[in-house]
Design an enzyme around this catalytic site. Sequence first.
Site, PDB file in Angstrom:
ATOM      1  N   CYS A  53       1.132  -1.379   0.041  1.00 35.40           N
ATOM      2  CA  CYS A  53       0.023  -0.268   0.224  1.00 35.40           C
ATOM      3  C   CYS A  53       0.718   1.298   0.023  1.00 35.40           C
ATOM      4  O   CYS A  53       0.813   1.739   0.879  1.00 35.40           O
ATOM      5  CB  CYS A  53      -1.096   0.094   1.194  1.00 35.40           C
ATOM      6  SG  CYS A  53      -1.843  -1.397   1.864  1.00 35.40           S
ATOM      7  N   HIS A  54       2.099   1.174  -1.259  1.00 33.78           N
ATOM      8  CA  HIS A  54       2.348   2.527  -1.120  1.00 33.78           C
ATOM      9  C   HIS A  54       3.175   2.700  -2.191  1.00 33.78           C
ATOM     10  O   HIS A  54       3.113   1.648  -2.719  1.00 33.78           O
ATOM     11  CB  HIS A  54       3.409   2.585  -0.202  1.00 33.78           C
ATOM     12  CG  HIS A  54       4.570   1.093   0.443  1.00 33.78           C
ATOM     13  ND1 HIS A  54       5.581   0.411  -0.664  1.00 33.78           N
ATOM     14  CD2 HIS A  54       4.550   0.550   1.576  1.00 33.78           C
ATOM     15  CE1 HIS A  54       5.748  -0.965  -0.305  1.00 33.78           C
ATOM     16  NE2 HIS A  54       5.225  -0.883   1.108  1.00 33.78           N
TER      17      HIS A  54
END
Length: 148
Positions: A53-54
């Site tokens: 999630c980046h």
Amino acid sequence: MIKLEEQMRILDFPDLGDERGNLVVVEGGSAIPFEIKRIFYIYGSDNEVVRGCHANLRSEFVMINVSGTNKVKVDNGYETSIIELNRPRMGLYLKSNVWKEMYDFSPDSVLLVLSNEHYDPDEYIRDYETYLKMVRKLSEGDEEADYE
Ligand code: TYD
């Protein structure tokens, strides 16, 4: 606008194994499209967690599930793709500036990750809205450059 297919690539490593077992070699600068500066691996995750999630401003990655399986969702703000890492000879190469999420880990999963950069938290974008704003801005820049 950069196409997602230009920001990622599936790598297929040769197996140098014989009757004694399998041997897969991944060398920086050849099988891996960059010189390797960092290695980390993720295990003990399950099918309920979502990792990653980046996006990264500079880091590129090659992900290899050397033991089990997991999925990776890759998103460039315009297109998404889901890749299942399900064999030790398979690598997923991701350039910088793509959003990634790793999930659906099997109990035996060991996700090995190679990178061209040392760890620097400042080059991680961990907020999706910030990421979307950044890619929109970058792609506007590209379109202006196309007219020049
Ligand atoms: P995190 O980025 O949340 O892992 P993932 O992308 O798999 O979800 O990292 C977890 C912690 O580990 C966080 O405190 C940062 C640290 N970390 C390092 O110190 N070096 C590294 O190379 C990585 C990937 C993480």
